[in-house]
Design a protein around this motif. Structure first.
Motif, short mmCIF file in Angstrom:
data_model
loop_
_atom_site.label_atom_id
_atom_site.label_comp_id
_atom_site.label_asym_id
_atom_site.label_seq_id
_atom_site.Cartn_x
_atom_site.Cartn_y
_atom_site.Cartn_z
N VAL A 114 7.50 2.75 2.07
CA VAL A 114 6.35 2.38 3.12
C VAL A 114 5.35 1.53 2.45
CG1 VAL A 114 4.21 3.47 4.10
CG2 VAL A 114 6.34 4.69 3.93
N VAL A 115 5.21 0.14 3.11
CA VAL A 115 4.32 -0.96 2.57
C VAL A 115 3.16 -1.10 3.37
CG1 VAL A 115 4.43 -3.28 1.99
CG2 VAL A 115 6.61 -1.98 1.80
N THR A 116 2.14 -1.08 2.65
CA THR A 116 0.76 -1.17 3.48
C THR A 116 0.57 -2.57 3.23
OG1 THR A 116 0.23 1.16 3.26
CG2 THR A 116 -1.67 -0.36 3.79
N VAL A 153 4.64 -0.61 7.44
CA VAL A 153 6.09 -1.12 7.51
C VAL A 153 7.04 -0.19 7.04
CG1 VAL A 153 7.62 -3.00 7.30
CG2 VAL A 153 5.01 -3.43 7.80
N ILE A 154 7.98 0.43 7.45
CA ILE A 154 8.87 1.28 6.93
C ILE A 154 10.27 0.24 6.73
CG2 ILE A 154 10.73 3.07 7.35
CD1 ILE A 154 8.36 4.48 8.59
N VAL A 155 10.62 0.08 5.62
CA VAL A 155 11.96 -0.82 5.48
C VAL A 155 13.17 0.22 4.93
CG1 VAL A 155 12.73 -2.49 3.83
CG2 VAL A 155 10.27 -2.50 4.26
N GLU A 156 14.16 -0.01 5.85
CA GLU A 156 15.50 0.88 5.70
C GLU A 156 16.50 -0.30 5.37
OE1 GLU A 156 16.15 3.43 8.73
OE2 GLU A 156 14.14 4.27 8.84
N GLU A 157 17.51 0.24 4.56
CA GLU A 157 18.52 -0.56 4.18
C GLU A 157 19.89 0.18 4.39
OE1 GLU A 157 18.17 -2.00 0.23
OE2 GLU A 157 16.06 -2.58 0.34
N GLU A 158 20.55 -0.80 4.86
CA GLU A 158 21.98 -0.18 5.12
C GLU A 158 22.59 -0.49 3.61
OE1 GLU A 158 24.43 -1.93 8.10
OE2 GLU A 158 22.79 -1.58 9.36
#
Length: 159
Positions: A146-148, A117-122
């Motif tokens: 990157v969260v596994t 899961v790729i977490v992108e923040e504004e």
């Protein structure tokens, strides 16, 4: 005066004829099942054992001289029924375990599901200053992680 036709008797005769035809069809279907299925084979085999003269002699010896059942014959017949029930239950349990083993051989030993899961923040203007301070302190690059994720079984194995 002419005799009246017995409508009720005719209806009873017709119903009896229909019931006889249904019984004959049922017996024909049952005989076909006995000859063409595994269940029919099992019933034929059990009937073969029951018709055996040796087993008949044992059953006759358990009955009294006048044909009534003795306490021993009652206990043995109930024990045989309960034994047969337990054997069927045990066979079902073993069949279920065997099916599970075969399915596990087909599928494999462990099923591991991993997701990245790729977490992108504004980042807002007010947050930029705080983020710059955090980045300087933590010496981290851009705010992307990157969260596994792992399943519950994997978590247990890791502990």
């Amino acid at each position: 005066e002419a005799p009246m036709f017995d409508w009720d008797g005719a209806a009873r005769a017709h119903a009896a004829a229909q019931e006889r035809a249904w019984d004959e069809q049922m017996y024909a279907n049952h005989e076909e099942w006995l000859q063409n299925s595994w269940g029919g084979w099992a019933v034929r085999t059990i009937r073969g054992f029951a018709d055996n003269s040796f087993f008949r002699a044992i059953a006759d010896s358990l009955n009294g001289q006048d044909g009534e059942q003795t306490a021993t014959s009652i206990i043995l017949s109930n024990g045989a029924r309960n034994g047969a029930r337990l054997a069927v239950i045990l066979a079902m349990i073993l069949l279920t375990l065997a099916a599970g083993y075969v399915i596990q051989l087909i599928v494999g030993q462990d099923i591991v599901v991993e997701q990245e899961v790729i977490v992108e923040e504004e980042i807002r203007e007010g947050d930029e200053e705080e983020d710059e301070e955090d980045a300087k302190e933590d010496d981290m690059g851009p705010r992307e992680e990157v969260v596994t994720r792992r399943g519950a079984r994997d978590r247990k194995k890791d502990k």
